[in-house]
Design an enzyme around this catalytic site. Structure first.
Site, mmCIF file in Angstrom:
data_model
loop_
_atom_site.group_PDB
_atom_site.id
_atom_site.type_symbol
_atom_site.label_atom_id
_atom_site.label_comp_id
_atom_site.label_asym_id
_atom_site.label_seq_id
_atom_site.Cartn_x
_atom_site.Cartn_y
_atom_site.Cartn_z
ATOM 1 N N LYS A 136 0.737 -0.849 0.056
ATOM 2 C CA LYS A 136 0.030 0.420 -0.019
ATOM 3 C C LYS A 136 0.625 1.117 0.100
ATOM 4 O O LYS A 136 0.174 2.137 -0.239
ATOM 5 C CB LYS A 136 -1.056 -0.042 1.508
ATOM 6 C CG LYS A 136 -1.492 -1.358 1.327
ATOM 7 C CD LYS A 136 -3.242 -1.070 0.332
ATOM 8 C CE LYS A 136 -3.915 -2.604 0.887
ATOM 9 N NZ LYS A 136 -4.653 -2.622 0.131
ATOM 10 N N SER A 178 -5.833 2.191 17.443
ATOM 11 C CA SER A 178 -7.157 3.152 16.490
ATOM 12 C C SER A 178 -8.173 3.351 17.996
ATOM 13 O O SER A 178 -8.732 2.967 18.625
ATOM 14 C CB SER A 178 -7.006 2.723 14.975
ATOM 15 O OG SER A 178 -8.812 2.924 14.500
ATOM 16 N N TYR A 180 -11.236 -4.819 11.396
ATOM 17 C CA TYR A 180 -10.300 -3.853 11.557
ATOM 18 C C TYR A 180 -9.794 -3.341 12.763
ATOM 19 O O TYR A 180 -8.593 -3.743 13.513
ATOM 20 C CB TYR A 180 -10.230 -2.968 10.807
ATOM 21 C CG TYR A 180 -9.756 -1.453 11.005
ATOM 22 C CD1 TYR A 180 -7.702 -1.613 10.551
ATOM 23 C CD2 TYR A 180 -9.665 -0.202 11.915
ATOM 24 C CE1 TYR A 180 -7.236 -1.487 11.211
ATOM 25 C CE2 TYR A 180 -8.427 0.325 12.486
ATOM 26 C CZ TYR A 180 -7.275 0.722 11.507
ATOM 27 O OH TYR A 180 -5.925 0.855 12.004
ATOM 28 N N LYS A 185 -7.251 -4.746 16.184
ATOM 29 C CA LYS A 185 -5.627 -3.572 16.539
ATOM 30 C C LYS A 185 -6.278 -3.804 17.582
ATOM 31 O O LYS A 185 -4.889 -3.662 18.777
ATOM 32 C CB LYS A 185 -6.086 -1.760 16.645
ATOM 33 C CG LYS A 185 -6.027 -1.021 15.012
ATOM 34 C CD LYS A 185 -4.701 -1.534 14.982
ATOM 35 C CE LYS A 185 -4.106 -1.325 13.573
ATOM 36 N NZ LYS A 185 -2.711 -0.750 13.007
ATOM 37 N N ARG A 227 -16.895 12.741 13.389
ATOM 38 C CA ARG A 227 -15.470 12.114 13.436
ATOM 39 C C ARG A 227 -14.232 13.549 13.881
ATOM 40 O O ARG A 227 -15.032 14.534 13.958
ATOM 41 C CB ARG A 227 -15.036 11.549 11.878
ATOM 42 C CG ARG A 227 -15.226 10.329 11.312
ATOM 43 C CD ARG A 227 -15.044 9.139 11.810
ATOM 44 N NE ARG A 227 -15.664 8.012 12.337
ATOM 45 C CZ ARG A 227 -17.046 7.588 12.275
ATOM 46 N NH1 ARG A 227 -16.996 7.825 12.852
ATOM 47 N NH2 ARG A 227 -17.400 5.951 11.507
#
Ligand code: UFG
Length: 336
Positions: free
Chosen positions: A39, A120, A144, A148, A224
């Site tokens: 990536k 995260s 995800y 984490k 957010r």
């Protein structure tokens, strides 16, 4: 500078890793970037020493730690898309959890006992209180976030018996670019809100979708906490000083200000000059995206008190301004 000089930076060719690598260099550290470039971008590494390697190749990792000595590790390398983690959880467990176990085993075998870990806000899931303190229950709502959290727990288990020292940094929404416009965000495909809004403004994508307009928030869209990438990078330097073997620390990194998706689009319309011309950035309402919590807002008191960290560049205007410069000047990202 502390005794931490030679730093192995996994994922240092990725977005947050490359900014931190650049800051390490500027501050006189000696970062070595380890990245498989699945990536990341080789061009984002800059002047730092670079090793192409994969965390799933354990013998390769072992020889990297045998060949050189490192004072500490910064561990950014991971798969980091919530949506992709729902489609393909096995890859996420393999890269994020198995990869981290390989790294820990290889470093500990060679006596490297200090690590800064990229965690995260996704470890919290849907918050029971806002702003979210580090003590908040951990209930990830997507694979995800589970990966984490799993690695945070593995780190915890290694403190007492193995003398590991770690700082786990729980990022909220990383965004923005360097002020000189030379380093920025380049994901393929790009899924994050701010770059997608700016790509729509540039006509590189037809429109930005607003995922969910029926959330129980004032304007119905998700909220957010956007944190400038340069503030995030600075927190890693401060965390290095807080590292010592046998000591564990966890910090949220956010700006403590929340913006809805619609508010972000409105600020982007100001910064890009769309509003001044009476235009709108093309946007369309779309269904909710699976795995998205409705509100994520950090309490970063602990990082401010214990690390002396201040999110100085994280106004949404500054974030979008820097990202706009990057996207305008690099329409093909790092590829050009
Ligand atoms: N969104 C849109 N349209 C888009 C992209 C995003 O409406 O095209 C919305 C999302 O639904 C979300 C907000 O904008 O409400 C932010 O989305 P991003 O994809 O930019 O970021 P996320 O909040 O999903 O993800 C970030 C990090 C992840 C981390 C997560 C914590 O990128 O690594 O926060 O939940 F896991």
């Amino acid at each position: 500078m502390s005794e931490h000089k030679k730093i192995l930076v996994t994922g240092g060719a990725g977005y947050i890793g490359s900014f931190t690598t650049r800051l390490l260099l500027e501050e006189g550290y000696q970062p070595t970037v380890l990245d498989n470039l699945s990536k990341g971008h080789r061009q984002a590494v800059g002047e730092a020493r670079f090793i192409k390697a994969d965390l799933l190749n354990k013998p390769q990792l072992e020889s990297i730690f045998r060949e050189d000595s490192y004072d500490a590790v910064m561990h950014f390398a991971a798969l980091a898309s919530v949506a992709e983690s729902i489609e393909d959880p096995a890859s996420y467990y393999q890269t994020n959890v198995t990869g981290s176990i390989n790294l820990l085993e290889a470093m500990l075998d060679c006596g490297v006992k200090k690590i800064i870990y990229s965690s995260s806000a996704a470890v919290y899931g849907n918050p029971e209180e806002t702003p979210i303190p580090e003590s908040h229950p951990k209930n990830p709502i997507n694979p995800y976030g589970e990966t984490k959290l799993a690695v945070e727990r593995i780190l915890e288990e290694a403190v007492e018996p193995l003398g590991l020292g770690y700082v786990s940094l729980r990022y909220f929404n990383a965004a923005g670019a360097s002020q000189d416009g030379t380093l920025g965000e380049d994901h393929s495909p790009e899924t994050h809100l701010i770059p997608r809004i700016l790509l729509a403004a540039l006509g590189q994508i037809p429109q930005v979708e607003i995922f969910g307009t029926d959330y129980p928030t004032p304007d119905g869209t998700c909220i957010r906490d956007y944190i400038h990438i340069l503030d995030l990078a600075r927190a890693h330097i401060l965390a290095l000083e807080a590292l010592s073997p046998g000591k564990a620390k966890v910090y949220n990194l956010g700006s403590e200000r929340g913006y809805s998706v619609r508010e972000v689009i409105a600020v982007a319309e100001e910064i890009t000059g769309f509003s001044a011309q009476g235009k709108k950035i093309p946007a369309a309402q779309a269904p909710r995206r699976e795995g998205d919590p409705e509100v994520l807002l950090a309490s970063s008191d602990r990082a401010q008190e214990e690390l002396g960290w201040q999110p100085k560049k994280s106004s949404l205007e500054k974030i979008i301004h820097s990202a706009w410069k990057w996207h305008k000047e690099h329409p093909g990202g790092f590829a050009e």
